[in-house]
Design an enzyme around this catalytic site. Structure first.
Site, PDB file in Angstrom:
ATOM      1  CD  GLN A   1      -1.612   0.206   3.402  1.00 31.94           C
ATOM      2  OE1 GLN A   1      -2.500   0.977   3.069  1.00 31.94           O
ATOM      3  NE2 GLN A   1      -1.197   0.059   4.635  1.00 31.94           N
ATOM      4  CB  ILE A   2       3.933   2.527   1.625  1.00 31.06           C
ATOM      5  CG1 ILE A   2       3.373   2.543   3.041  1.00 31.06           C
ATOM      6  CG2 ILE A   2       4.852   3.733   1.400  1.00 31.06           C
ATOM      7  CD1 ILE A   2       4.429   2.489   4.130  1.00 31.06           C
TER       8      ILE A   2
ATOM      9  N   GLY B   1       8.431  -5.356   3.450  1.00 30.72           N
ATOM     10  CA  GLY B   1       8.411  -5.973   4.766  1.00 30.72           C
ATOM     11  C   GLY B   1       6.977  -6.213   5.164  1.00 30.72           C
TER      12      GLY B   1
ATOM     13  NE  ARG C   1       5.351   2.604  14.187  1.00 27.19           N
ATOM     14  CZ  ARG C   1       5.093   3.696  14.913  1.00 27.19           C
ATOM     15  NH1 ARG C   1       5.819   3.987  15.968  1.00 27.19           N
ATOM     16  NH2 ARG C   1       4.119   4.502  14.583  1.00 27.19           N
TER      17      ARG C   1
ATOM     18  CG  ASN D   1       7.622   0.439  11.305  1.00 28.89           C
ATOM     19  OD1 ASN D   1       8.430   1.312  11.610  1.00 28.89           O
ATOM     20  ND2 ASN D   1       6.370   0.707  10.948  1.00 28.89           N
TER      21      ASN D   1
ATOM     22  CG  ASP E   1       7.333   9.574  13.596  1.00 25.96           C
ATOM     23  OD1 ASP E   1       6.343   8.941  13.969  1.00 25.96           O
ATOM     24  OD2 ASP E   1       8.298   9.035  13.020  1.00 25.96           O
TER      25      ASP E   1
ATOM     26  NE  ARG F   1       1.775   9.806  11.785  1.00 22.53           N
ATOM     27  CZ  ARG F   1       2.110   8.526  11.825  1.00 22.53           C
ATOM     28  NH1 ARG F   1       3.058   8.109  12.660  1.00 22.53           N
ATOM     29  NH2 ARG F   1       1.518   7.655  11.035  1.00 22.53           N
TER      30      ARG F   1
ATOM     31  CG  HIS G   1       8.847   5.298  12.999  1.00 20.13           C
ATOM     32  ND1 HIS G   1       7.978   6.346  12.935  1.00 20.13           N
ATOM     33  CD2 HIS G   1       8.211   4.253  12.427  1.00 20.13           C
ATOM     34  CE1 HIS G   1       6.862   5.969  12.353  1.00 20.13           C
ATOM     35  NE2 HIS G   1       6.968   4.692  12.033  1.00 20.13           N
TER      36      HIS G   1
ATOM     37  CB  SER H   1       0.044   5.851   7.997  1.00 22.21           C
ATOM     38  OG  SER H   1       1.392   5.486   8.201  1.00 22.21           O
TER      39      SER H   1
HETATM   40  P1  NAD Z   1       2.139  -3.781   2.746  1.00 21.23           P
HETATM   41  O1  NAD Z   1       2.030  -5.126   3.394  1.00 21.23           O
HETATM   42  O2  NAD Z   1       0.947  -3.196   2.085  1.00 21.23           O
HETATM   43  O3  NAD Z   1       3.310  -3.799   1.678  1.00 21.23           O
HETATM   44  C1  NAD Z   1       4.564  -4.339   1.942  1.00 21.23           C
HETATM   45  C2  NAD Z   1       5.056  -5.012   0.679  1.00 21.23           C
HETATM   46  O4  NAD Z   1       6.358  -5.519   0.941  1.00 21.23           O
HETATM   47  C3  NAD Z   1       4.176  -6.181   0.222  1.00 21.23           C
HETATM   48  O5  NAD Z   1       3.819  -6.020  -1.141  1.00 21.23           O
HETATM   49  C4  NAD Z   1       5.087  -7.384   0.427  1.00 21.23           C
HETATM   50  O6  NAD Z   1       4.862  -8.416  -0.546  1.00 21.23           O
HETATM   51  C5  NAD Z   1       6.455  -6.739   0.240  1.00 21.23           C
HETATM   52  N1  NAD Z   1       7.576  -7.511   0.750  1.00 21.23           N
HETATM   53  C6  NAD Z   1       7.601  -8.394   1.781  1.00 21.23           C
HETATM   54  N2  NAD Z   1       8.830  -8.918   1.892  1.00 21.23           N
HETATM   55  C7  NAD Z   1       9.589  -8.360   0.925  1.00 21.23           C
HETATM   56  C8  NAD Z   1      10.930  -8.531   0.530  1.00 21.23           C
HETATM   57  N3  NAD Z   1      11.742  -9.402   1.141  1.00 21.23           N
HETATM   58  N4  NAD Z   1      11.383  -7.794  -0.525  1.00 21.23           N
HETATM   59  C9  NAD Z   1      10.574  -6.934  -1.168  1.00 21.23           C
HETATM   60  N5  NAD Z   1       9.279  -6.762  -0.845  1.00 21.23           N
HETATM   61  C10 NAD Z   1       8.804  -7.461   0.191  1.00 21.23           C
HETATM   62  O7  NAD Z   1       2.729  -2.801   3.863  1.00 21.23           O
HETATM   63  P2  NAD Z   1       2.763  -1.203   3.836  1.00 21.23           P
HETATM   64  O8  NAD Z   1       1.558  -0.706   4.509  1.00 21.23           O
HETATM   65  O9  NAD Z   1       3.119  -0.734   2.480  1.00 21.23           O
HETATM   66  O10 NAD Z   1       3.976  -0.945   4.863  1.00 21.23           O
HETATM   67  C11 NAD Z   1       5.290  -1.308   4.538  1.00 21.23           C
HETATM   68  C12 NAD Z   1       6.200  -1.125   5.737  1.00 21.23           C
HETATM   69  O11 NAD Z   1       6.326   0.259   6.073  1.00 21.23           O
HETATM   70  C13 NAD Z   1       5.697  -1.808   7.005  1.00 21.23           C
HETATM   71  O12 NAD Z   1       6.809  -2.369   7.696  1.00 21.23           O
HETATM   72  C14 NAD Z   1       5.111  -0.656   7.806  1.00 21.23           C
HETATM   73  O13 NAD Z   1       5.044  -0.932   9.172  1.00 21.23           O
HETATM   74  C15 NAD Z   1       6.099   0.430   7.485  1.00 21.23           C
HETATM   75  N6  NAD Z   1       5.684   1.821   7.717  1.00 21.23           N
HETATM   76  C16 NAD Z   1       6.629   2.690   8.175  1.00 21.23           C
HETATM   77  C17 NAD Z   1       6.334   4.035   8.354  1.00 21.23           C
HETATM   78  C18 NAD Z   1       7.357   5.020   8.863  1.00 21.23           C
HETATM   79  O14 NAD Z   1       6.994   6.175   9.108  1.00 21.23           O
HETATM   80  N7  NAD Z   1       8.617   4.673   9.028  1.00 21.23           N
HETATM   81  C19 NAD Z   1       5.041   4.486   8.052  1.00 21.23           C
HETATM   82  C20 NAD Z   1       4.092   3.585   7.574  1.00 21.23           C
HETATM   83  C21 NAD Z   1       4.434   2.238   7.412  1.00 21.23           C
HETATM   84  C1  LMR Z   2       3.166   4.664  11.189  1.00 19.82           C
HETATM   85  O1  LMR Z   2       3.793   5.370  11.982  1.00 19.82           O
HETATM   86  O2  LMR Z   2       2.058   4.996  10.744  1.00 19.82           O
HETATM   87  C2  LMR Z   2       3.796   3.386  10.720  1.00 19.82           C
HETATM   88  O3  LMR Z   2       5.018   3.157  11.342  1.00 19.82           O
HETATM   89  C3  LMR Z   2       2.891   2.238  10.812  1.00 19.82           C
HETATM   90  C4  LMR Z   2       2.789   1.754  12.231  1.00 19.82           C
HETATM   91  O4  LMR Z   2       2.982   0.556  12.460  1.00 19.82           O
HETATM   92  O5  LMR Z   2       2.513   2.581  13.093  1.00 19.82           O
END
Ligand code: NAD
Ligand code: LMR
Length: 332
Positions: free
Chosen positions: A20-21, A94, A103, A136, A164, A167, A192, A243
């Site tokens: 989704q991201i 991931g 997380r 994460n 963050d 936010r 984070h 998110s």
């Molecule tokens: P999601 O499950 O929709 O998408 C993750 C994608 O990663 C999936 O398509 C999955 O198949 C793929 N994937 C899994 N293992 C993989 C690998 N080894 N190599 C390549 N791709 C791989 O998740 P999302 O909502 O897009 O979130 C992705 C990550 O970002 C999560 O860990 C989430 O917690 C994190 N996140 C971080 C922040 C931040 O501010 N740092 C904010 C939002 C989400």
């Molecule tokens: C966020 O801050 O929205 C992301 O890191 C997703 C989560 O697990 O909180």
């Protein structure tokens, strides 16, 4: 610029691009939001085999959107092909946490991904590739990537705490009824995670300090901090998904400021390799206030840290040291 003067394309890797991201992020990159409206890009998208068909669908949509800046798309499940020649790597791949998880609960699944992708980046990315880890636990994944890619300069490996930071800007702007773009110099310190410290001690609106304008110390020291710390969880609760559009937009902000520079007199928050500034233990990826110039970040020095802040800086550092130990135990 005339076409004859056009810039060479920059290769941008997005891992987890079928997620989704990824779905929110790749059109932003292709529209020039990350690297500028005159910067052509070639997108490299990596995902895992179960997501290959969905990834191909994203590629089809990128073609259908006819982005003028998009000069090519590589969509693959092969990490080496994905990493080859990339100048910027946004590591989103991931597993996201679900409701009720912290997380760090996604640690064991995700750190092993970052260990293996470190090698692919180290061997195949362009020299001086800039890496942003989003997945994460973002700080600890970035640290593992750094440790298993020793030839990538440590200043090139960062993690996302700009979400963050944004936010915090959003909360202050709502509280004061001012434009979000008028709020400057909030800081996210540390992880984070829910121990992060959103700090407005040095934040301003115009020539006034935010604490003076808010006049509500109680809110600044509790409600504001916990709202920012818990915002990710609140979004998961509301959307049943973590998110995505705000994460993608903040990832663009992070890379744009890193590459193009921060405006004079302002700083942003980035998770970077600690050099011991502000008595934060060296050897952690920790979010600091940074300024960026000529493609390099520098930690803002000399800010006063009161007793309240000191405790919060130390608490989130302690959590990161614990996460580091836990990450190594997952990898052994
Ligand atoms: P999601 O499950 O929709 O998408 C993750 C994608 O990663 C999936 O398509 C999955 O198949 C793929 N994937 C899994 N293992 C993989 C690998 N080894 N190599 C390549 N791709 C791989 O998740 P999302 O909502 O897009 O979130 C992705 C990550 O970002 C999560 O860990 C989430 O917690 C994190 N996140 C971080 C922040 C931040 O501010 N740092 C904010 C939002 C989400
Ligand atoms: C966020 O801050 O929205 C992301 O890191 C997703 C989560 O697990 O909180």
């Amino acid at each position: 610029r005339s076409p004859a003067m056009a810039k060479d394309p920059v290769r941008v890797l997005v891992t987890g691009a079928a997620g989704q991201i990824g779905y929110a992020l790749v059109p932003m990159i292709a529209r020039g939001i990350m690297l500028g409206a005159d910067q052509p890009v070639i997108l490299h998208m990596l995902d895992i085999p179960p997501a290959a068909e969905a990834l191909n669908g994203v590629k089809m949509e990128l073609v259908d959107a006819a982005f003028p800046l998009l000069k090519g798309v590589v969509a693959t499940t092969d990490a080496v092909e994905a990493c080859t020649g990339v100048n910027v790597a946004v590591m989103v791949g991931g597993f996201p946490r679900k409701e009720g998880m912290e997380r760090k609960d996604v640690m064991s699944k995700n750190v092993s991904i970052y260990k293996s992708q470190a090698s692919a980046l180290e061997k195949h990315a362009a020299a001086n590739c800039k890496v942003l880890v989003v997945a994460n636990p973002a700080n600890t994944n970035a640290l593992i990537l750094k440790e298993f890619a020793p030839s990538i300069p440590e200043k090139n490996i960062t993690c996302l705490t700009r979400l963050d930071h944004n936010r915090a800007l959003g909360q202050i702007s709502e509280k004061l009824g001012v434009q979000v773009s008028d709020v400057k110099n909030v800081i996210i310190w540390g992880n984070h995670s829910s121990t992060q410290y959103p700090d407005v001690t040095h934040a301003t609106v115009g020539d006034k300090s935010v604490p003076e304008l808010v006049k509500d110390d109680e809110w600044l020291k509790s409600g504001f901090i916990s709202t920012v710390q818990q915002r990710g969880a609140a979004i998961i609760k509301a959307r049943k998904l973590s998110s995505a559009l705000s994460a993608a937009s903040s990832a663009c902000d992070h890379i744009r400021d890193w590459v193009c520079g921060t405006p004079e007199g302002t700083w942003v928050s980035m998770g970077v390799y600690s050099d011991g500034s502000y008595n934060v233990p060296a050897g952690l990826i920790y979010s600091f206030p940074v300024t960026c110039r000529n493609g390099e970040w520098t930690i803002v020095q000399g800010l006063s840290i009161d007793e309240f802040s000191r405790k919060k800086l130390d608490l989130t550092a302690e959590e990161l040291s614990e996460e580091k130990a836990l990450a190594y135990s997952c990898l052994s």
